[in-house]
Design a protein around this motif. Structure first.
Motif, PDB file in Angstrom:
ATOM      1  N   GLY A 122     -39.817 -27.404 -59.029  1.00 30.52           N
ATOM      2  CA  GLY A 122     -41.101 -28.850 -58.378  1.00 30.52           C
ATOM      3  C   GLY A 122     -42.169 -28.502 -59.061  1.00 30.52           C
ATOM      4  O   GLY A 122     -42.734 -27.679 -60.391  1.00 30.52           O
ATOM      5  N   GLN A 143     -37.450 -39.360 -53.295  1.00 30.22           N
ATOM      6  CA  GLN A 143     -38.483 -38.144 -53.189  1.00 30.22           C
ATOM      7  C   GLN A 143     -38.887 -38.284 -51.839  1.00 30.22           C
ATOM      8  O   GLN A 143     -38.667 -37.239 -50.896  1.00 30.22           O
ATOM      9  CB  GLN A 143     -39.098 -38.768 -54.262  1.00 30.22           C
ATOM     10  CG  GLN A 143     -40.266 -37.049 -54.171  1.00 30.22           C
ATOM     11  CD  GLN A 143     -39.207 -36.042 -54.489  1.00 30.22           C
ATOM     12  OE1 GLN A 143     -38.135 -35.508 -54.745  1.00 30.22           O
ATOM     13  NE2 GLN A 143     -39.350 -34.612 -52.524  1.00 30.22           N
ATOM     14  N   VAL A 234     -35.842 -31.428 -54.192  1.00 29.13           N
ATOM     15  CA  VAL A 234     -36.853 -32.099 -55.084  1.00 29.13           C
ATOM     16  C   VAL A 234     -35.619 -33.208 -55.624  1.00 29.13           C
ATOM     17  O   VAL A 234     -34.526 -32.784 -55.875  1.00 29.13           O
ATOM     18  CB  VAL A 234     -37.334 -31.209 -56.485  1.00 29.13           C
ATOM     19  CG1 VAL A 234     -38.520 -31.795 -57.637  1.00 29.13           C
ATOM     20  CG2 VAL A 234     -38.357 -30.120 -55.448  1.00 29.13           C
TER      21      VAL A 234
END
Length: 571
Positions: A122, A143, A234
């Motif tokens: 991340g 996202q 992610v």
């Protein structure tokens, strides 16, 4: 294990290895504890001083009195307290999930204390916020869908209820089904329900909390980003956006899910160790690490190692040159060593580094020695093009047994050997790769004059389909290229049990489809990870008909001119 004081909380700290060695500090994410790193830490402890701790509110560490105690600034203060407690001026930091978020903030606040930072899973909050504000709407939406739980955790009582009921079972099932991870002692931790409940405050204190956005959150620390390709939380677009904030960045990928350190501990440990050694001692980076360096103006296949069989002429030679022109280091393999040398020398003069190797792809022992030598001398290939092939023309009843043995040996067994040997190397390396198998229009269009050749190429196509399904989970793509008539020397080198050699060669030259155009399709297939690529007009038409009306193709084969060369010449 020992405990240290960090403001109002006590942190449980664990150290392994020799404190005189370079220090790696591993920080876990949510809802984990330091035990998520067990396998990786054990692999690293022989060469590094490995430090881990349970972040506040997790595992054996104590819990802040209120949600404000989980603010990112407090978490990073804890990290600084750990550095002081172990008596290290600088460490190599490794963060996963929320540990990665803390690492990005630490790298911005006190970069002088971090020799390097490896981020697994991340971005930092500021870098992520810039993406959500400035990226294309579709990328932001992608996202946002992955991050749905962040909004859900804001609802009072909802997250707590989930952790007391369905969340633990859902987590274990997700890890098992999507990543192949079985629970083991320490992960998930015995404190999972309490850790999950406490950790909700990470989101409540930091997400949607009105933090002041840092205008330019640059990170001046050597940073290795490990992208887990199957991480459901992610997006690749978000990770790619991080390049702008890091002047010294290495971006690597691993065919794993969110908990890559559990599913692929050896690969993760190797990446961490290799990067730390490179930064600490200036150790010569591997090809994989050199390839990962983010820099402007790099070519598409820069630092890739590409093996091409049958590279002495035709499609193989054109493919080797095309990869080299786009930055690759190429191994030109061919039964004819002189032809392989000429191809490698041409590449060396025009583009870069190439190596000539002699190998008979149909010889099991020779291919095993060849694959081992490539790995020992140059490393594991990133791309392998199984191109070597021969042809025998004429009716089935005119073929001799040796014709079948030679054709199957080169066209099919050569591909089997190349796939088997190099795919195993790619799997063991754990960073993916790509295999390209050259089949033909003959793989799906029957012919009265190419029974052995067509049979071998049809088998190559099916083998490629099977391998693609098997290796996808390992991050290894497989493409099969199916050209129609191409102007190459294959007709001149063919064995004729019928038909006119001169006429066939002349027809292929008149077709005028250069092998360089096939090479362009091969590079595009690797770049896009395309499964099946029919090449040129007859290739595309034949492939379409094989799917829509195979009976029509069988009928055409019965009435087609038995002279391949004459048939090609009518195109």
């Amino acid at each position: 294990m020992r405990f240290i004081e960090a403001g109002s909380v006590r942190l449980a700290l664990r150290e392994q290895g020799d404190p005189a060695d370079p220090t790696l500090l591993l920080i876990h994410g949510y809802p984990d504890t330091h035990r998520v790193w067990d396998e990786v830490a054990d692999l690293l402890a022989a060469d590094f001083h490995v430090v881990r701790y349970d972040v506040r509110g997790a595992g054996a560490s104590s819990t802040p009195r209120d949600a404000g105690g989980y603010a990112l600034g407090r978490l990073v203060d804890d990290l600084a307290e750990v550095l002081d407690a172990i008596g290290k001026d600088t460490v190599h930091l490794v963060g996963h999930d929320w540990g990665s978020i803390q690492g990005w903030e630490a790298a911005r606040r006190f970069p002088e204390r971090l020799a390097s930072f490896t981020s697994l899973g991340g971005p930092g909050l500021d870098q992520g916020s810039h993406f959500m504000r400035n990226a294309a709407k579709r990328e932001v939406a992608g996202q946002a869908v992955r991050s749905w739980y962040m909004a859900a955790f804001q609802a009072p009582g909802a997250g707590e209820l989930a952790w007391r009921t369905v969340a633990p079972r859902t987590l274990a099932r997700t890890m098992r089904l999507s990543e192949g991870i079985e629970p083991r002692d320490g992960h998930p931790a015995d404190t999972l329900v309490q850790d999950g409940t406490n950790g909700l405050n990470l989101y409540r204190a930091n997400m949607f909390a009105g933090r002041d956005l840092v205008p330019e959150p640059y990170v001046d620390v050597p940073l290795q980003l490990i992208e887990a390709r199957k991480d459901i939380f992610v997006s690749p677009k978000l990770l790619a956006s991080l390049h702008r904030w890091v002047p010294r960045m290495w971006h690597r990928t691993i065919p794993a899910g969110h908990w890559a350190q559990r599913s692929h501990p050896a690969t993760v440990a190797r990446m961490i160790a290799e990067f730390a050694r490179h930064v600490e001692h200036g150790a010569e980076p591997s090809r994989e690490l050199r390839r990962a360096r983010v820099a402007e103006g790099r070519k598409a296949f820069d630092q890739r190692l590409v093996v091409v069989t049958g590279a002495g002429s035709g499609i193989g030679r054109a493919t080797a040159r095309a990869f080299a022109a786009h930055g690759a280091e190429v191994v030109c393999a061919d039964l004819d060593l002189d032809a392989a040398r000429r191809a490698a020398e041409d590449i060396g003069r025009l583009y870069g580094t190439a190596h000539a190797r002699q190998v008979d792809v149909s010889d099991t022992g020779a291919m095993e020695r060849f694959a081992s030598a490539v790995q020992d001398d140059l490393g594991t290939p990133d791309i392998v093009v199984n191109n070597a092939g021969i042809a025998v023309t004429g009716p089935f009843l005119d073929h001799e047994l040796t014709d079948w043995e030679r054709t199957i040996g080169v066209n099919l067994w050569g591909v089997v050997h190349g796939c088997r040997l190099f795919a195993r190397q790619m799997v063991e390396r754990g960073e993916g790769g790509h295999i390209v198998n050259i089949a033909s229009l003959a793989a799906f269009v029957p012919s009265r004059v190419l029974p052995a050749y067509s049979t071998s190429k049809a088998a190559v196509k099916m083998l490629s389909d099977c391998l693609r399904a098997e290796l996808a989970g390992r991050g290894i793509g497989v493409s099969v290229i199916c050209p129609g008539f191409v102007s190459t020397p294959i007709a001149g080198n063919a064995t004729y049990r019928g038909g006119d050699r001169a006429l066939t060669e002349q027809a292929l030259q008149r077709r005028g489809y250069a092998p360089e155009r096939v090479a362009a399709h091969i590079l595009r297939a690797v770049h896009r990870n395309t499964a099946v690529v029919p090449v040129n007009a007859e290739g595309r038409i034949g492939y379409a008909l094989s799917r829509l009306s195979p009976g029509l193709l069988r009928g055409l084969a019965r009435i087609a001119d038995s002279d391949l060369g004459r048939l090609a010449g009518k195109d």
